[in-house]
Design an enzyme around this catalytic site. Structure first.
Site, mmCIF file in Angstrom:
data_model
loop_
_atom_site.group_PDB
_atom_site.id
_atom_site.type_symbol
_atom_site.label_atom_id
_atom_site.label_comp_id
_atom_site.label_asym_id
_atom_site.label_seq_id
_atom_site.Cartn_x
_atom_site.Cartn_y
_atom_site.Cartn_z
ATOM 1 N N SER A 151 0.670 -1.295 0.106
ATOM 2 C CA SER A 151 0.120 -0.016 0.084
ATOM 3 C C SER A 151 0.916 1.373 0.106
ATOM 4 C CB SER A 151 -0.718 -0.271 1.338
ATOM 5 O OG SER A 151 -1.518 1.256 1.444
ATOM 6 N N TYR A 164 -2.942 -1.227 10.267
ATOM 7 C CA TYR A 164 -2.608 -1.343 8.796
ATOM 8 C C TYR A 164 -1.301 -0.762 8.675
ATOM 9 C CZ TYR A 164 -3.871 -1.028 3.941
ATOM 10 O OH TYR A 164 -4.158 -1.380 2.569
HETATM 11 C C1 BGC Z 1 -6.312 1.480 1.701
HETATM 12 C C2 BGC Z 1 -7.282 2.213 1.117
HETATM 13 C C3 BGC Z 1 -6.892 3.636 1.031
HETATM 14 C C4 BGC Z 1 -5.705 3.722 0.362
HETATM 15 C C5 BGC Z 1 -5.237 5.350 0.237
HETATM 16 C C6 BGC Z 1 -5.058 1.626 0.624
HETATM 17 O O1 BGC Z 1 -3.941 0.977 1.328
HETATM 18 O O2 BGC Z 1 -6.725 -0.018 1.497
HETATM 19 O O3 BGC Z 1 -8.637 1.927 2.289
HETATM 20 O O4 BGC Z 1 -8.128 4.434 0.496
HETATM 21 O O5 BGC Z 1 -4.698 3.063 0.955
HETATM 22 O O6 BGC Z 1 -5.283 5.707 1.710
#
Ligand code: BGC
Length: 263
Positions: A151, A164
């Site tokens: 991410s 996360y």
């Molecule tokens: C998340 C999303 C988020 C994006 C940007 C991703 O890793 O799963 O929910 O919108 O990052 O913030």
């Protein structure tokens, strides 16, 4: 980009996509199958989406099978890889660690079980699947690729999403480490770092125009991404043209990692 004719660069490969029934995983299954791979659609919970996708792939002339497993459960992961090997006639040589979850809590409100669940699925799940995939490839002496769905939050801190961010930040150094371990076996490890993508994980965002505009302002390219745009990156990165790419992260984020809010 996604309308271009697709190559058959993955013909003969055996792929497994975790969390493959929906969102980015689903687009990745379709893309890899269209490029010739036989694909295992891993899912957890109801089988409807996975079975529907298997049907879609079959109608398009490809082959996919659905296997349920909770990626954070060691026994279920080991059984899934054993079953995949039996049904596909050889080891998985392209793993896409895509399964991921998120739910917002400030640090001071974060229950331990919510923290643990996110780490278990996003990070431990990727480890368990990569370990089984690597063991299978090394035992059979076949080269391959492991692509982790990371991410932009491998890099960008995100309030209320400490668990996360910890999982994706952890994924960064873990991927680099196993890339070094696996390079002698001709197994590449690459992280893909999506920004904000139009998938079910972002349902709240998509349904609230104001919130959507706020996120769009954080993206120099000015729009959210499509799952197919991530799938295209996975297909290329796991293919032969990307042979010299390992141990790093490719962001597919419309520029979100370039601090658009900074003045
Ligand atoms: C998340 C999303 C988020 C994006 C940007 C991703 O890793 O799963 O929910 O919108 O990052 O913030």
């Amino acid at each position: 980009m996604t309308d271009q004719p697709q190559s058959r660069r993955h013909a003969g490969r055996r792929a497994l996509v975790t969390g493959g029934a929906t969102g980015i995983g689903r687009a990745t299954v379709s893309r890899l199958a269209a490029e010739g791979a036989v694909v295992v659609v891993n899912y957890v919970g109801g089988p409807d989406d996975a079975n529907e996708l298997v049907g879609e792939v079959g109608n398009a002339g490809g082959r996919a099978i659905a296997i349920e497993a909770d990626v954070s459960n060691e026994d279920q992961v080991v059984s899934m890889f054993a079953r995949a090997r039996d049904e596909l006639g050889g080891p998985i040589d392209l793993l896409v660690n895509n399964a991921g979850i998120e739910k917002p809590f400030l640090l001071v409100d974060m229950p331990l079980d919510e923290w643990s669940k996110v780490i278990a699925v996003n990070l431990t799940g990727a480890f368990l699947c990569a370990r089984e995939a690597a063991r299978g490839m090394i035992d059979a002496g076949v080269p391959g690729a492991i692509v982790n769905m990371s991410s932009v939050h491998e890099q960008i801190p995100w309030e209320k999403f400490g668990h996360y961010c910890a999982s994706k930040g952890g994924m960064k150094l873990w991927a680099g480490t196993i890339a070094k371990e696996l390079a002698p076996h001709r197994i590449r490890v690459v992280n893909v770092g999506p920004g904000a993508i139009l998938t079910p994980i972002n349902r709240d965002l998509i349904e609230h125009p104001e919130e959507k505009r706020r996120v769009e302002a954080e993206i120099p390219w000015g729009r959210l991404g499509k799952p197919e745009e991530i799938a295209a990156a996975v297909a290329w990165l796991s293919g032969p043209e990307a042979e010299y790419i390992t141990g790093t992260t490719i962001f597919v984020d419309g520029g979100m990692t370039q601090y658009p809010g900074f003045i």
